[in-house]
Design an enzyme around this catalytic site. Structure first.
Site, PDB file in Angstrom:
ATOM      1  N   HIS A   7      -3.332   5.776 -40.567  1.00 10.71           N
ATOM      2  CA  HIS A   7      -4.671   5.282 -40.233  1.00 10.71           C
ATOM      3  C   HIS A   7      -4.624   4.863 -38.761  1.00 10.71           C
ATOM      4  O   HIS A   7      -3.580   4.428 -38.275  1.00 10.71           O
ATOM      5  CB  HIS A   7      -5.048   4.025 -41.012  1.00 10.71           C
ATOM      6  CG  HIS A   7      -4.980   4.135 -42.502  1.00 10.71           C
ATOM      7  ND1 HIS A   7      -3.800   4.073 -43.191  1.00 10.71           N
ATOM      8  CD2 HIS A   7      -5.959   4.245 -43.427  1.00 10.71           C
ATOM      9  CE1 HIS A   7      -4.048   4.166 -44.484  1.00 10.71           C
ATOM     10  NE2 HIS A   7      -5.344   4.272 -44.668  1.00 10.71           N
ATOM     11  N   ASP A  61      -2.970   1.569 -38.169  1.00 10.88           N
ATOM     12  CA  ASP A  61      -1.524   1.435 -38.441  1.00 10.88           C
ATOM     13  C   ASP A  61      -0.729   1.557 -37.155  1.00 10.88           C
ATOM     14  O   ASP A  61       0.331   0.962 -37.012  1.00 10.88           O
ATOM     15  CB  ASP A  61      -0.995   2.569 -39.344  1.00 10.88           C
ATOM     16  CG  ASP A  61      -1.692   2.656 -40.678  1.00 10.88           C
ATOM     17  OD1 ASP A  61      -2.198   1.629 -41.142  1.00 10.88           O
ATOM     18  OD2 ASP A  61      -1.708   3.769 -41.255  1.00 10.88           O
TER      19      ASP A  61
END
Ligand SMILES: [Mn+2]
Length: 437
Positions: free
Chosen positions: A99, A102
């Site tokens: 993501h 992240d």
């Protein structure tokens, strides 16, 4: 710099090996039905569970021992990239997934956040070029930040919708920059709690609007990744809009999106929807939307998404049977959307867990290939429906039959005797293949 210096490269040693840091089943170069295991399985590391997950739960703080945690801010983000590529190399994982949030911390503004992403993406690109590792997919986290309290594409706040759209735009640009093979939409908070405050029709229309914008923009910038929607029935929202494969397919059809999307199916999401994983794959496959897999498993005794590493050979076998019948995953792959248990907090557990999952899928592939070669269940199913191959059955499936013709047939014919479904026997054959393959 080494972040996992206690572990060396994980190699295949065979089923008899007692070395915990070796593959017992996953032999990347072994050829099964004309393709190597590596080509069939297309394994990916999930950035969030491997690099950023701290082991927090509703009752306790982070516990994971990770040597890169000595850094913070952008230094931590950079250390995680180094650790990620070291881990993938040692584990023989060809792909990874992430993501946006992240990989880089949010800045004070969206501009600053995007600059942080650019720094990390540049670093990742260098590592990808020098190691040959690839991005299976990226996605956007539009559920963690407080701004998404009412959802992202399905929020009641138009400014939040705009922010979400900006995040998707950046995600598509990142995907193009890194050559992502797929782009995923998991609707984290796309759902609702109560109809007393929800305009469901507007929310669904808006979600479709964002998807169409994404399709258009990807085309405009020449990003030709396969788009994937990831169904999940509940958690965090009581009602998630992308409940399962069937409801997601209905959404795609209603909004003329089916030609642009396939599904990223997750084992634990399937079981939360009270389906088996193979049910979800099968349904997607027969409807032409089987895209990619999030490999994990839930716990029969727990009602939430536990994201455990997959070790259930029945499930991996039946999953791989669907994959083989789909002629493979094509652009998709098998992403370990799985996390070590909170009590498995040592860095070495990350390796042991991936070994367990990769071996379970490799064994599943081998058993499934043998089952398919011998047409075990295909033959049983063919025999079971044989009455549709001739006579009145053929009239039904070719569209020749009418209510009148069927009534005439039923009035004049004694109904053929039903035959046993032999479920227990078929399960025991499955067992036999698992212990022999
Ligand atoms: Mn999950």
């Amino acid at each position: 710099m080494d972040y996992f210096d206690s572990v060396t490269n994980i190699a295949f040693e065979g089923a008899q090996s007692t070395n915990p840091f070796a593959f017992k089943q996953y032999n990347p170069n072994e050829v099964i039905l004309g393709k190597t295991m590596e080509e069939h399985l297309r394994f990916a590391m999930a950035y969030w569970h491997t690099l950023t997950y701290g082991g927090n739960d509703p009752f306790g703080d982070a516990v994971m021992e990770r040597s890169f945690q000595r850094f913070d801010g952008m230094d931590l983000a950079k250390a995680r990239v180094e650790a990620a590529f070291e881990f993938m190399a040692k584990m023989q994982l060809p792909y990874f997934c992430f993501h946006d949030r992240d990989i880089a911390p949010e800045g004070a503004t969206l501009r600053e956040t995007n600059q942080n992403i650019d720094v990390i993406v540049g670093m990742m690109k260098e590592y990808m070029t020098s190691t040959g590792r690839k991005l299976l997919w990226n996605t956007q986290n539009m559920f963690s930040h407080p701004r998404y309290v009412h959802g992202a594409a399905t929020t009641c706040n138009a400014d939040v919708f705009a922010y979400a759209a900006a995040q998707v735009k950046k995600g598509l640009e990142v995907g193009k920059e890194l050559g992502a093979e797929n782009y995923v939409f998991w609707g984290g908070r796309e759902g609702y709690e109560t109809l007393l405050n929800t305009d469901m029709e507007l929310e669904l229309d808006n979600m479709a609007r964002l998807f169409h914008m994404a399709v258009d923009y990807a085309k405009e910038i020449g990003f030709n990744a396969q788009f994937l929607i990831e169904p999940k029935p509940k958690e965090p929202m009581k009602h998630q809009y992308d409940f399962d494969a069937a409801s997601t397919l209905a959404f795609l059809q209603k909004y003329d999106l089916k030609e642009h999307f396939k599904l990223n199916l997750e084992a634990n999401h399937a079981t939360l929807a009270q389906h088996t994983f193979e049910h979800e794959l099968h349904y997607a496959r027969i409807n032409g939307v089987l895209g990619s897999l999030d490999a994990n498993q839930g716990d029969l005794l727990l009602g939430w998404d536990t994201d455990e590493f997959p070790t259930d050979l029945y499930s991996t076998t039946l999953t791989m049977l669907e994959v083989l019948k789909n002629d493979g995953l094509h652009k998709g792959g098998i992403n370990f959307d799985a996390k070590v248990r909170r009590a498995s907090f040592e860095a070495e557990d990350l390796f042991l867990a991936h070994i367990a999952g990769m071996d379970a899928y490799a064994k599943g592939l081998k058993v499934a290939a043998k089952l398919l070669e011998d047409r075990v269940f295909e033959q049983a199913i063919e025999d079971r429906y044989a009455s549709f191959n001739e006579g009145i059955g053929k009239d039904i499936v070719t569209g020749k039959a009418t209510l009148q013709s069927l009534e005439a047939y039923a009035l004049d014919h004694e109904t053929r005797r039903n035959v046993s479904g032999r479920q227990e026997h078929l399960r025991s054959i499955l067992n036999q293949y698992i212990w022999q393959a």
